[in-house]
Write an enzyme that holds these catalytic residues in place. Structure first.
Site, PDB file in Angstrom:
ATOM      1  N   HIS A 307       5.143 -14.387  30.932  1.00 22.15           N
ATOM      2  CA  HIS A 307       4.874 -13.029  30.415  1.00 22.15           C
ATOM      3  C   HIS A 307       5.544 -12.014  31.327  1.00 22.15           C
ATOM      4  O   HIS A 307       5.618 -12.202  32.533  1.00 22.15           O
ATOM      5  CB  HIS A 307       3.355 -12.749  30.381  1.00 22.15           C
ATOM      6  CG  HIS A 307       3.002 -11.616  29.485  1.00 22.15           C
ATOM      7  ND1 HIS A 307       3.064 -10.314  29.896  1.00 22.15           N
ATOM      8  CD2 HIS A 307       2.626 -11.583  28.188  1.00 22.15           C
ATOM      9  CE1 HIS A 307       2.733  -9.519  28.896  1.00 22.15           C
ATOM     10  NE2 HIS A 307       2.456 -10.266  27.839  1.00 22.15           N
ATOM     11  N   ASP A 364      -0.036 -16.326  22.948  1.00 24.18           N
ATOM     12  CA  ASP A 364       0.481 -17.119  21.823  1.00 24.18           C
ATOM     13  C   ASP A 364       0.251 -18.609  21.981  1.00 24.18           C
ATOM     14  O   ASP A 364       0.527 -19.370  21.049  1.00 24.18           O
ATOM     15  CB  ASP A 364       1.982 -16.848  21.656  1.00 24.18           C
ATOM     16  CG  ASP A 364       2.235 -15.422  21.193  1.00 24.18           C
ATOM     17  OD1 ASP A 364       3.018 -14.707  21.830  1.00 24.18           O
ATOM     18  OD2 ASP A 364       1.587 -15.013  20.212  1.00 24.18           O
TER      19      ASP A 364
HETATM   20  C1  SDX Z   1       4.176 -11.748  23.728  1.00 26.25           C
HETATM   21  O1  SDX Z   1       5.120  -7.776  26.484  1.00 26.25           O
HETATM   22  C2  SDX Z   1       4.033  -8.103  25.911  1.00 26.25           C
HETATM   23  O2  SDX Z   1       2.958  -7.584  26.223  1.00 26.25           O
HETATM   24  C3  SDX Z   1       4.148  -9.146  24.795  1.00 26.25           C
HETATM   25  C4  SDX Z   1       2.846  -9.682  24.253  1.00 26.25           C
HETATM   26  C5  SDX Z   1       2.089  -8.621  23.450  1.00 26.25           C
HETATM   27  O3  SDX Z   1       0.858  -8.742  23.325  1.00 26.25           O
HETATM   28  O4  SDX Z   1       2.777  -7.732  22.854  1.00 26.25           O
HETATM   29  O5  SDX Z   1       2.007 -10.141  25.310  1.00 26.25           O
HETATM   30  C6  SDX Z   1       3.080 -10.819  23.265  1.00 26.25           C
HETATM   31  O6  SDX Z   1       5.322 -11.547  23.372  1.00 26.25           O
HETATM   32  C7  SDX Z   1       3.814 -12.856  24.675  1.00 26.25           C
HETATM   33  C8  SDX Z   1       5.070 -13.702  25.119  1.00 26.25           C
HETATM   34  C9  SDX Z   1       5.403 -14.694  24.022  1.00 26.25           C
HETATM   35  N1  SDX Z   1       6.697 -15.356  24.295  1.00 26.25           N
HETATM   36  C10 SDX Z   1       6.760 -16.645  24.699  1.00 26.25           C
HETATM   37  O7  SDX Z   1       5.775 -17.358  24.911  1.00 26.25           O
HETATM   38  C11 SDX Z   1       8.202 -17.177  24.822  1.00 26.25           C
HETATM   39  C12 SDX Z   1       8.339 -17.965  26.132  1.00 26.25           C
HETATM   40  N2  SDX Z   1       8.253 -17.031  27.237  1.00 26.25           N
HETATM   41  C13 SDX Z   1       9.467 -16.487  27.757  1.00 26.25           C
HETATM   42  O8  SDX Z   1      10.590 -16.468  27.000  1.00 26.25           O
HETATM   43  C14 SDX Z   1       9.304 -15.386  28.799  1.00 26.25           C
HETATM   44  O9  SDX Z   1       8.327 -15.799  29.665  1.00 26.25           O
HETATM   45  C15 SDX Z   1       9.014 -13.972  28.303  1.00 26.25           C
HETATM   46  C16 SDX Z   1       9.985 -13.540  27.270  1.00 26.25           C
HETATM   47  C17 SDX Z   1       7.628 -13.901  27.738  1.00 26.25           C
HETATM   48  C18 SDX Z   1       9.082 -13.042  29.518  1.00 26.25           C
HETATM   49  O10 SDX Z   1      10.414 -13.055  29.931  1.00 26.25           O
HETATM   50  P1  SDX Z   1      10.887 -12.178  31.207  1.00 26.25           P
HETATM   51  O11 SDX Z   1       9.784 -11.352  31.736  1.00 26.25           O
HETATM   52  O12 SDX Z   1      12.170 -11.508  30.823  1.00 26.25           O
HETATM   53  O13 SDX Z   1      11.142 -13.282  32.301  1.00 26.25           O
HETATM   54  P2  SDX Z   1      12.517 -14.047  32.511  1.00 26.25           P
HETATM   55  O14 SDX Z   1      13.062 -14.483  31.193  1.00 26.25           O
HETATM   56  O15 SDX Z   1      13.371 -13.216  33.409  1.00 26.25           O
HETATM   57  O16 SDX Z   1      12.015 -15.368  33.277  1.00 26.25           O
HETATM   58  C19 SDX Z   1      11.827 -15.372  34.701  1.00 26.25           C
HETATM   59  C20 SDX Z   1      12.075 -16.834  35.102  1.00 26.25           C
HETATM   60  C21 SDX Z   1      13.422 -17.372  34.621  1.00 26.25           C
HETATM   61  O17 SDX Z   1      13.812 -18.411  35.498  1.00 26.25           O
HETATM   62  P3  SDX Z   1      14.849 -18.060  36.730  1.00 26.25           P
HETATM   63  O18 SDX Z   1      16.090 -17.427  36.063  1.00 26.25           O
HETATM   64  O19 SDX Z   1      14.099 -17.091  37.622  1.00 26.25           O
HETATM   65  O20 SDX Z   1      15.140 -19.394  37.350  1.00 26.25           O
HETATM   66  O21 SDX Z   1      11.074 -17.682  34.503  1.00 26.25           O
HETATM   67  C22 SDX Z   1      11.733 -18.588  33.598  1.00 26.25           C
HETATM   68  C23 SDX Z   1      13.091 -17.994  33.287  1.00 26.25           C
HETATM   69  O22 SDX Z   1      14.020 -19.026  32.928  1.00 26.25           O
HETATM   70  N3  SDX Z   1      10.866 -18.642  32.398  1.00 26.25           N
HETATM   71  C24 SDX Z   1      10.615 -19.750  31.700  1.00 26.25           C
HETATM   72  C25 SDX Z   1       9.715 -19.364  30.691  1.00 26.25           C
HETATM   73  N4  SDX Z   1       9.469 -18.048  30.794  1.00 26.25           N
HETATM   74  C26 SDX Z   1      10.185 -17.607  31.843  1.00 26.25           C
HETATM   75  N5  SDX Z   1      11.058 -21.026  31.834  1.00 26.25           N
HETATM   76  C27 SDX Z   1      10.587 -21.935  30.937  1.00 26.25           C
HETATM   77  N6  SDX Z   1       9.703 -21.643  29.947  1.00 26.25           N
HETATM   78  C28 SDX Z   1       9.257 -20.371  29.788  1.00 26.25           C
HETATM   79  N7  SDX Z   1       8.395 -20.076  28.815  1.00 26.25           N
END
Ligand code: SDX
Length: 428
Positions: A307, A364
């Site tokens: 998140h 989710d």
């Molecule tokens: C919602 O914003 C809100 O409030 C949204 C929400 C709401 O109520 O409106 O809460 C609802 O959208 C919840 C999130 C649902 N999405 C998912 O579950 C999809 C999977 N999650 C990710 O794609 C990710 O965690 C996000 C999109 C939710 C957040 O992405 P960020 O903040 O841009 O973080 P990032 O992509 O920069 O990740 C940081 C690191 C990275 O690794 P490094 O480059 O540092 O090595 O964490 C890793 C990412 O690769 N990472 C994951 C991951 N989420 C982040 N690796 C594997 N699986 C994951 N799910």
């Protein structure tokens, strides 16, 4: 004494006032940055460090896993309030008394019919259409049938637009599902509660008497509360920025629905179920999917984890996880998917890759398991998220418009070609 931040740039010092919120969050106000520095701009892809507005609606603390709507904790609201009460709270700022809530619901009921020509629009979609695409189109189409809901420049006009969309949106939600199932597009009953009516419109069979299941009603009511607002997430920011051009409320909501559809945002609840189903069909091999999630060369992410704000447990995920056990048990549903989800959660919570990045289950991760147990099709999961988020979008749009905030128009830093002369096609 005004708190301030000092920026040193080009041998000069520039002072910017600090803004401190009611929960002691601090920002430095860069409204004068370009004028004071001769054009300096900030860059912050994804706005990870940038606040877009001051807001009185929802407070999050990502480190402590706190979520409050207008000061009330999500735990108390999920336990003690109902969805329409929470919608009123988010939109008007206080919990309603009995008379206020009854009038609000009565005014919504008066608006709970849509122009029958909407059915012609729905009929134009193939059954294969994703319901989020149908819902976004129908929500925008509502403007054509309710043009007065565009220029909401008074409390009365705003209130009328609010009860209209709260009345008509559940109809569009139900019809977007029934269109795929080839079922009649009809109505529930104005004698029912708000959530009961949604369920009747979704599940009523034309040849049977409809019997309400209170377990499902209570579970959906709680899920809608948990999804009702979440400060400046992607879809809410979309609703605000579209509305900042003075586009109408329904057009702004339509844009928000499209933003929510993405699998990184609201579309994650559908993606979680598809991921868990794939793991189940793969013999429950969670380790394979954990490895894929950690492999930088693999675009796969562990859906439902991570998140932008929560670097601790998403408080909503905690509540939904408990509710999943209760609802499946009460409904007598034994879904192996729930056990796979719990196993995956335990593995991730003990895996250095996830622990280092503070990746916890989000809203989710478990919600789809409940929706599935309630008989809601997977493609409808994000539509249910939109139904829950509707009052939050409305509240945020109303706050932006009534504070007369400027049109949203970010800057950029250009990195393309410098000036070059045109070359005739014969010479290229
Ligand atoms: C919602 O914003 C809100 O409030 C949204 C929400 C709401 O109520 O409106 O809460 C609802 O959208 C919840 C999130 C649902 N999405 C998912 O579950 C999809 C999977 N999650 C990710 O794609 C990710 O965690 C996000 C999109 C939710 C957040 O992405 P960020 O903040 O841009 O973080 P990032 O992509 O920069 O990740 C940081 C690191 C990275 O690794 P490094 O480059 O540092 O090595 O964490 C890793 C990412 O690769 N990472 C994951 C991951 N989420 C982040 N690796 C594997 N699986 C994951 N799910």
């Amino acid at each position: 004494m005004t708190e301030k931040a000092i920026l040193e740039y080009d041998g000069k010092k520039f002072e910017f006032p600090l803004v401190r919120g009611s929960e002691n969050e601090v920002a430095f106000d860069v409204k004068t940055l370009r004028a004071a520095t001769g054009g300096l701009t900030t860059i912050d892809p994804g706005f990870k460090n940038t606040g877009s507005c001051l807001s009185d609606i929802t407070f999050l603390n990502g480190e402590k896993g706190i979520l409050r709507y207008r000061g009330y904790s999500i735990e108390e609201l999920a336990e003690k309030a109902d969805f329409l009460e929470v919608a009123y709270l988010l939109i008007f700022g206080d919990l309603p008394n009995t008379d206020q809530l009854e009038k609000f619901h009565a005014d919504i009921r008066k608006q709970s019919v849509v122009d029958d020509d909407i059915k012609k629009i729905i009929d134009a979609f193939p059954k294969s259409a994703h319901p989020m695409g149908v819902l976004s189109s129908l929500t925008s189409a509502l403007t054509a049938f309710n043009p007065s809901s565009v220029n909401v420049n008074s409390d009365e006009a705003m209130y009328n637009a609010i009860v209209k969309i709260l009345g008509k949106f559940p109809v569009l939600v139900a019809w977007s599902m029934r269109k795929k199932q080839g079922l009649p597009l009809d109505y529930g009953s104005s004698k029912l509660g708000y959530v009961e009516n949604v369920l009747k419109m979704m599940f009523n069979q034309p040849n049977e008497d409809y019997v309400q299941n209170d377990i499902i009603v209570n579970a959906l009511d709680k899920l809608l509360i948990l999804h009702a607002d979440h400060e400046q997430n992607c879809s809410t920011s979309t609703v605000r920025i579209v509305g900042s051009s003075h586009a109408g409320l329904f057009a702004s909501l339509s844009a928000g629905i499209s933003a929510l559809w993405g699998p990184l945002h609201g579309g994650a609840n559908q993606a979680v179920l598809e991921m868990l189903q794939a793991i189940k069909e793969d013999g429950g091999d969670t380790k394979k999917y954990m490895a894929k999630a950690k492999d930088k060369n693999d675009p796969f992410r562990l859906m439902g984890f991570g998140h932008r704000v929560y670097k601790n447990f998403d408080p909503r995920a905690k509540i939904i996880k408990v509710a999943a056990d209760e609802v499946l048990s009460d409904l007598g549903v034994n879904d192996p998917i729930l056990d796979i989800a719990k196993g995956l959660e335990q593995e991730a919570l003990n895996d250095p890759y996830f622990v280092e990045r503070k990746l916890y289950p989000n809203v989710d991760f478990y919600s789809g398991i409940i929706y599935q147990a309630m008989g809601i099709p997977v493609e409808m999961f994000t539509v249910m998220f939109a139904l829950g988020r509707l009052p939050g979008w409305i509240a945020q749009w109303k706050e932006m418009r009534f504070r007369k905030e400027p049109i949203g128009r970010p800057r950029q830093i250009y990195t393309g070609e410098n000036l070059r002369a045109f070359v005739e096609i014969e010479k290229r």
